[in-house]
Design an enzyme around this catalytic site. Structure first.
Site, short mmCIF file in Angstrom:
data_model
loop_
_atom_site.label_atom_id
_atom_site.label_comp_id
_atom_site.label_asym_id
_atom_site.label_seq_id
_atom_site.Cartn_x
_atom_site.Cartn_y
_atom_site.Cartn_z
N HIS A 38 0.63 -1.50 0.03
CA HIS A 38 -0.08 0.06 0.08
C HIS A 38 0.90 1.31 0.09
O HIS A 38 0.32 2.32 0.43
CB HIS A 38 -1.00 0.07 1.19
CG HIS A 38 -1.99 -1.19 1.44
ND1 HIS A 38 -1.05 -2.31 2.15
CD2 HIS A 38 -2.97 -1.62 0.84
CE1 HIS A 38 -2.21 -3.25 2.11
NE2 HIS A 38 -3.30 -3.05 1.38
S1 FES Z 1 1.48 -0.62 3.48
FE1 FES Z 1 0.07 -1.99 3.59
S2 FES Z 1 0.98 -3.71 4.21
FE2 FES Z 1 2.65 -2.44 3.94
#
Ligand code: FES
Length: 272
Positions: A238
């Protein structure tokens, strides 16, 4: 005139018995020998085996001795003809002689008793401790798990500026050999500007080495080393960016990468 009187000694009682029908003051109405004597039957006394019956036979008051012509001859409450086993083999030497005083050997007998009780107590406690220890040890980790609980890493194998990943307790472990430039950069970061404020010196006990778990604090992905906007680690799931001290600088992750317990020896890093 002649008269004959016949006498029979054998039949006389019968004849007399049949002839004498009226009682008189001189003779009995019932002729002896006319009836057979009934045999006298003596019933034996019932056995007294109940506690109540036997209690009635026990002396209830003080025992008195009587002597005289009319007195009963003897009452025996104790029997000397009962064979009593010899317990001499089980008795202590100090009290085998019935004429010795018990008080004279009390101290030695007490010492023996105390020694016996003390020895038994120590043995019992030791046995209980062994049982408890073995029982508790069954709940601890097995030898193979304990072997994996710690990891020793040779620091000489990690070149400066590189981050190496190890497996520790089923998780990735990042060990980074930081350059002087990285040390200076991370040390000068304004802690107040961080999402999870933590100074570099707290996270890295030895400034040359960064030791963190490779688990993103957002949803648990494994970040990529030597990537991201801050030259540390980047989580592609993410888009979380960590710096060279493992601190979150950008993206959805809320916390810094976790620093496990570790120590440094001469050329070894021990984690766990
Ligand atoms: S940024 Fe979501 S799991 Fe690492």
């Amino acid at each position: 005139m002649l008269s004959y009187i016949g006498r029979s000694s054998q039949l006389a009682p019968t004849l007399k018995g049949s002839a004498q029908a009226v009682a008189s003051g001189l003779r009995n109405t019932v002729v002896p020998g006319a009836f057979e004597e009934a045999a006298v039957v003596v019933q034996p006394l019932p056995l007294l085996l109940t506690t109540t019956a036997m209690a009635k036979r026990c002396p209830t008051g003080p025992i008195k001795a009587k002597a005289g012509i009319a007195a009963s001859s003897q009452v025996r409450y104790a029997h000397t003809d009962i064979q009593v086993p010899d317990f001499g083999a089980y008795r202590r030497d100090d009290v085998k002689d019935s004429r010795s005083k018990a008080g004279e050997s009390a101290s030695s007998r007490r010492s023996f008793t105390y020694m016996l009780v003390g020895g038994g107590t120590v043995g019992g406690i030791y046995s209980a401790k062994s049982v408890v220890t073995q029982f508790v040890s069954t709940m601890s980790a097995t030898a193979d798990v304990l072997a994996l609980a710690k990891i020793e890493i040779k620091l000489d194998d990690i070149p400066e500026g590189k981050s190496v990943t190890f497996k520790w307790r089923g998780k990735p472990l990042f060990v980074r050999h930081r350059t002087d430039e990285e040390i200076e950069t991370e040390g000068n970061v304004d802690v107040a500007s961080l999402r999870d404020p933590e100074h570099d010196s707290i996270r890295c006990t030895d400034p040359k080495w960064l030791v963190v778990l490779g688990v993103c604090t957002h949803l648990g992905c494994v970040p990529i080393a030597d990537a991201g906007d801050f030259g540390g680690y980047y989580c592609p799931c993410h888009g979380s960016h960590y710096d060279a001290a493992g601190r979150i600088r950008k993206g959805p992750a809320p916390l810094n990468l976790e620093v496990p317990v570790h120590i440094f020896t001469d050329d070894l890093l021990i984690v766990g």
